[in-house]
Design a protein around this motif. Structure first.
Motif, PDB file in Angstrom:
ATOM      1  N   HIS A 121       0.832  -1.193   0.000  1.00  0.00           N
ATOM      2  CA  HIS A 121       0.000   0.000   0.000  1.00  0.00           C
ATOM      3  C   HIS A 121       0.875   1.254   0.000  1.00  0.00           C
ATOM      4  CE1 HIS A 121       0.796  -1.399   4.108  1.00  0.00           C
ATOM      5  NE2 HIS A 121       0.807  -0.128   4.460  1.00  0.00           N
ATOM      6  N   VAL A 122       0.270   2.383  -0.284  1.00  0.00           N
ATOM      7  CA  VAL A 122       0.868   3.715  -0.372  1.00  0.00           C
ATOM      8  C   VAL A 122       1.784   3.807  -1.591  1.00  0.00           C
ATOM      9  CG1 VAL A 122       1.875   5.635   0.910  1.00  0.00           C
ATOM     10  CG2 VAL A 122       0.637   3.869   2.155  1.00  0.00           C
ATOM     11  N   ILE A 123       3.119   3.973  -1.439  1.00  0.00           N
ATOM     12  CA  ILE A 123       3.964   4.264  -2.601  1.00  0.00           C
ATOM     13  C   ILE A 123       4.984   3.175  -2.894  1.00  0.00           C
ATOM     14  CG2 ILE A 123       5.668   5.854  -3.594  1.00  0.00           C
ATOM     15  CD1 ILE A 123       4.294   8.136  -2.123  1.00  0.00           C
ATOM     16  N   ALA A 124       5.832   2.832  -1.936  1.00  0.00           N
ATOM     17  CA  ALA A 124       6.999   1.989  -2.231  1.00  0.00           C
ATOM     18  C   ALA A 124       6.620   0.651  -2.849  1.00  0.00           C
ATOM     19  CB  ALA A 124       7.818   1.778  -0.952  1.00  0.00           C
ATOM     20  N   GLY A 125       5.737  -0.110  -2.181  1.00  0.00           N
ATOM     21  CA  GLY A 125       5.323  -1.404  -2.717  1.00  0.00           C
ATOM     22  C   GLY A 125       4.520  -1.281  -3.995  1.00  0.00           C
TER      23      GLY A 125
ATOM     24  N   VAL B 150      -4.991   3.120   1.707  1.00  0.00           N
ATOM     25  CA  VAL B 150      -5.091   4.491   2.179  1.00  0.00           C
ATOM     26  C   VAL B 150      -4.953   5.531   1.073  1.00  0.00           C
ATOM     27  CG1 VAL B 150      -2.626   4.644   2.736  1.00  0.00           C
ATOM     28  CG2 VAL B 150      -4.277   6.080   3.968  1.00  0.00           C
ATOM     29  N   LEU B 151      -4.188   5.243   0.033  1.00  0.00           N
ATOM     30  CA  LEU B 151      -3.961   6.243  -1.002  1.00  0.00           C
ATOM     31  C   LEU B 151      -5.231   6.562  -1.791  1.00  0.00           C
ATOM     32  CD1 LEU B 151      -1.277   7.660  -1.447  1.00  0.00           C
ATOM     33  CD2 LEU B 151      -0.895   6.234  -3.452  1.00  0.00           C
ATOM     34  N   ARG B 152      -6.216   5.669  -1.735  1.00  0.00           N
ATOM     35  CA  ARG B 152      -7.502   5.969  -2.384  1.00  0.00           C
ATOM     36  C   ARG B 152      -8.206   7.146  -1.713  1.00  0.00           C
ATOM     37  NH1 ARG B 152      -9.522   2.241  -6.071  1.00  0.00           N
ATOM     38  NH2 ARG B 152      -8.682   0.106  -6.000  1.00  0.00           N
ATOM     39  N   SER B 153      -7.872   7.429  -0.464  1.00  0.00           N
ATOM     40  CA  SER B 153      -8.573   8.479   0.287  1.00  0.00           C
ATOM     41  C   SER B 153      -8.040   9.875  -0.031  1.00  0.00           C
ATOM     42  CB  SER B 153      -8.445   8.226   1.793  1.00  0.00           C
ATOM     43  OG  SER B 153      -7.096   8.370   2.214  1.00  0.00           O
ATOM     44  N   MET B 154      -6.931   9.983  -0.737  1.00  0.00           N
ATOM     45  CA  MET B 154      -6.340  11.297  -1.045  1.00  0.00           C
ATOM     46  C   MET B 154      -6.977  11.839  -2.324  1.00  0.00           C
ATOM     47  SD  MET B 154      -2.351  10.604   0.011  1.00  0.00           S
ATOM     48  CE  MET B 154      -1.938  12.347  -0.097  1.00  0.00           C
ATOM     49  N   LYS B 155      -8.220  12.262  -2.197  1.00  0.00           N
ATOM     50  CA  LYS B 155      -9.044  12.577  -3.367  1.00  0.00           C
ATOM     51  C   LYS B 155      -8.960  14.029  -3.806  1.00  0.00           C
ATOM     52  CE  LYS B 155     -12.360   8.975  -2.121  1.00  0.00           C
ATOM     53  NZ  LYS B 155     -13.780   8.634  -1.895  1.00  0.00           N
TER      54      LYS B 155
ATOM     55  N   GLY C  85     -10.903  16.365  -3.049  1.00  0.00           N
ATOM     56  CA  GLY C  85     -12.246  16.840  -3.332  1.00  0.00           C
ATOM     57  C   GLY C  85     -12.948  16.132  -4.469  1.00  0.00           C
ATOM     58  N   ALA C  86     -12.252  15.271  -5.199  1.00  0.00           N
ATOM     59  CA  ALA C  86     -12.867  14.569  -6.335  1.00  0.00           C
ATOM     60  C   ALA C  86     -13.723  13.402  -5.839  1.00  0.00           C
ATOM     61  CB  ALA C  86     -11.787  14.051  -7.274  1.00  0.00           C
ATOM     62  N   ASP C  87     -14.830  13.150  -6.512  1.00  0.00           N
ATOM     63  CA  ASP C  87     -15.727  12.059  -6.153  1.00  0.00           C
ATOM     64  C   ASP C  87     -15.294  10.794  -6.894  1.00  0.00           C
ATOM     65  OD1 ASP C  87     -17.785  10.519  -5.219  1.00  0.00           O
ATOM     66  OD2 ASP C  87     -19.276  11.330  -6.605  1.00  0.00           O
ATOM     67  N   THR C  88     -14.273  10.152  -6.383  1.00  0.00           N
ATOM     68  CA  THR C  88     -13.713   8.968  -7.033  1.00  0.00           C
ATOM     69  C   THR C  88     -12.930   8.153  -6.024  1.00  0.00           C
ATOM     70  OG1 THR C  88     -12.200   8.198  -8.774  1.00  0.00           O
ATOM     71  CG2 THR C  88     -11.659  10.278  -7.704  1.00  0.00           C
ATOM     72  N   ASP C  89     -12.808   6.861  -6.276  1.00  0.00           N
ATOM     73  CA  ASP C  89     -11.921   6.061  -5.427  1.00  0.00           C
ATOM     74  C   ASP C  89     -10.603   5.779  -6.145  1.00  0.00           C
ATOM     75  OD1 ASP C  89     -12.551   4.076  -7.258  1.00  0.00           O
ATOM     76  OD2 ASP C  89     -12.966   2.535  -5.752  1.00  0.00           O
ATOM     77  N   THR C  90     -10.405   6.445  -7.286  1.00  0.00           N
ATOM     78  CA  THR C  90      -9.132   6.324  -8.006  1.00  0.00           C
ATOM     79  C   THR C  90      -8.568   7.721  -8.297  1.00  0.00           C
ATOM     80  OG1 THR C  90     -10.338   6.152 -10.102  1.00  0.00           O
ATOM     81  CG2 THR C  90      -9.647   4.092  -9.058  1.00  0.00           C
TER      82      THR C  90
ATOM     83  N   PHE D 162      -3.306   7.890  -6.523  1.00  0.00           N
ATOM     84  CA  PHE D 162      -3.477   6.439  -6.488  1.00  0.00           C
ATOM     85  C   PHE D 162      -3.369   5.842  -7.890  1.00  0.00           C
ATOM     86  CE2 PHE D 162      -6.245   2.775  -7.086  1.00  0.00           C
ATOM     87  CZ  PHE D 162      -5.806   1.908  -6.103  1.00  0.00           C
ATOM     88  N   ALA D 163      -4.088   6.455  -8.832  1.00  0.00           N
ATOM     89  CA  ALA D 163      -4.168   5.892 -10.180  1.00  0.00           C
ATOM     90  C   ALA D 163      -2.811   5.851 -10.867  1.00  0.00           C
ATOM     91  CB  ALA D 163      -5.156   6.703 -11.025  1.00  0.00           C
TER      92      ALA D 163
END
Length: 418
Positions: free
Chosen positions: A15-19, A44-49, A51-56, A60-61
């Motif tokens: 999760h996050v960045i390294a892996g 957790v990186l899905r939560s850094m939105k 303000g956008a209404d997306t889970d990607t 994250f994407a």
């Protein structure tokens, strides 16, 4: 055209960045990467939105494009058992939990090796799997502080610590993780043996400072804070303020220094015994050695201060003196888009109703097969398909979802073909 890692299956619990960056490299080179994440909200990186209404969201994407999402709770007995079942046909297993966590659920190297003896298993952590600090939490800027990286930047011993302005260690771990996995896969193709890989942020940090690390270990050379100066120590390998901005110059060799001096009107320095060690300066190779650094730097700064940075960048580059006007990242990317200054890959992925654009993965293949066009998956997008391939029937999948062990959903991104 085939891609280098086609046919390689990766289970990625990171999760996050390294892996995720490690598995992103593998996915972009053709591997089938199954990203395993918690079913309730995903990683957790899905939560850094923003303000956008997306889970990607973009963050994250950008590092999960080309993967599949299996939303599954590894903390449950059924979820962990499903992972072990999937591991029977996997080639690579990646995790970046704190050491010991995956062992609680029977997903450590020993357990996975029991069902897949030739697995390439990569554990990524802050401080490695052994040692007194192995249980400490780690983030990029914390490891920058601990490893001395923060005290490599800035001017003077009394200046406050300065971190690198982006997660450089996380990115380096991702690159090194991918390299270690690919080399292990090559060995496995040769002799059939698997591998356990212990990749850590502290190891990556030391590799980023490799020349300095070795200089201290072998010669006792202490680190110094050189600010924006170049590694060679030449007084003309520095960053100078011009009339309209800043210019970084690397006039390291005597020949480069002569060309620089001619361009900015300080040719007399090339014969000035106060300024330079002329014996070293007139050797056929080597670097510029100042006798009075402060004097040389003062002369250079005065000459640069009256000149245009953009114009001087072109003049010096044409004279084979490495030079670049200091830009912001967005300035550079816009310049690449609007001129032919540098030719970079232009990878585009369809991400919902938007398009995700990157500049590739850091290198080009002549016969790479092109970018993996699929964007990042929505949470649980591939759960049903992955479990069906693993032999589960619809009734069993439905029961697992009702129990909260998994999450399924079926909206898929459409690849961009242009």
């Amino acid at each position: 055209m085939s891609k280098p890692l086609e046919g390689v299956r990766v289970l990625d619990l990171s999760h996050v960045i390294a892996g995720p960056l490690t598995s992103f490299y593998l996915a972009q080179m053709g591997a089938e990467v199954i990203k395993i994440e918690p079913p309730l909200a995903g990683e957790v990186l899905r939560s850094m939105k923003g303000g956008a209404d997306t889970d990607t969201p973009t963050g994250f994407a950008a590092i999960n494009a080309g993967k599949q999402s299996l939303a599954l709770d590894i903390r449950t007995q059924q979820g962990a058992e499903l992972i072990r079942t999937l591991a029977e046909s996997a080639d690579v297993f990646i995790e970046n939990f704190r050491p010991g966590v995956v062992a609680r659920y029977g997903l450590d190297y020993t357990s996975i090796k029991a069902v897949r003896p030739n697995i390439v298993y990569c554990s990524i952590s802050g401080f490695g799997q052994q040692g007194d600090w192995s249980q400490r939490g780690a983030y990029d800027h914390v490891v920058q502080a601990l490893s001395g990286m923060m005290m490599m930047s800035g001017e003077g011993d009394d200046a406050p610590p300065i971190k690198v302005g982006f997660p450089v260690i996380d990115v380096a771990v991702g690159m090194l993780g991918a390299l270690s996995i690919v080399s292990s896969l090559h060995r496995r193709s040769r002799d059939g043996t698997g591998q356990y890989i212990d990749a850590s942020m502290v190891q990556a940090s030391l590799m980023l400072m490799y020349p300095n690390t070795c200089a201290y270990l072998n010669d006792g050379t202490p680190t110094t804070r050189v600010g924006n100066r170049g590694y060679t120590g030449s007084p003309a390998a520095d960053t100078f303020q011009c009339a309209d901005g800043w210019l970084a110059v690397a006039a390291n060799t005597p020949e480069q220094f002569r060309r620089l001096a001619a361009a900015i009107g300080v040719e007399d320095l090339c014969n000035d015994t106060r300024a330079l060690d002329l014996e070293a300066f007139n050797l056929p190779n080597g670097f510029v050695v100042p006798n009075d650094r402060d004097y040389v730097v003062k002369r250079l700064r005065m000459a640069f201060a009256t000149r245009d940075a953009a114009q001087l960048e072109n003049i010096l580059s044409d004279a084979a003196v490495p030079a670049a006007r200091v830009r912001k990242l967005e300035e550079f990317l816009d310049e690449v888009d609007t001129t032919d200054c540098v030719r970079l890959p232009d990878y585009r992925f369809r991400q919902g109703d938007e398009e995700l654009r990157t500049r590739g993965i850091g290198f080009d293949f002549d016969q790479e097969g092109g970018p993996t066009l699929a964007g990042a998956p929505s949470l649980g997008e591939d759960t049903y398909a992955v479990l069906r391939r693993a032999g589960l029937n619809d009734e069993t999948i439905a029961e697992l979802e009702r129990a909260g062990v998994i999450r399924t959903q079926a909206k898929a991104p459409v690849p961009v073909t242009s």
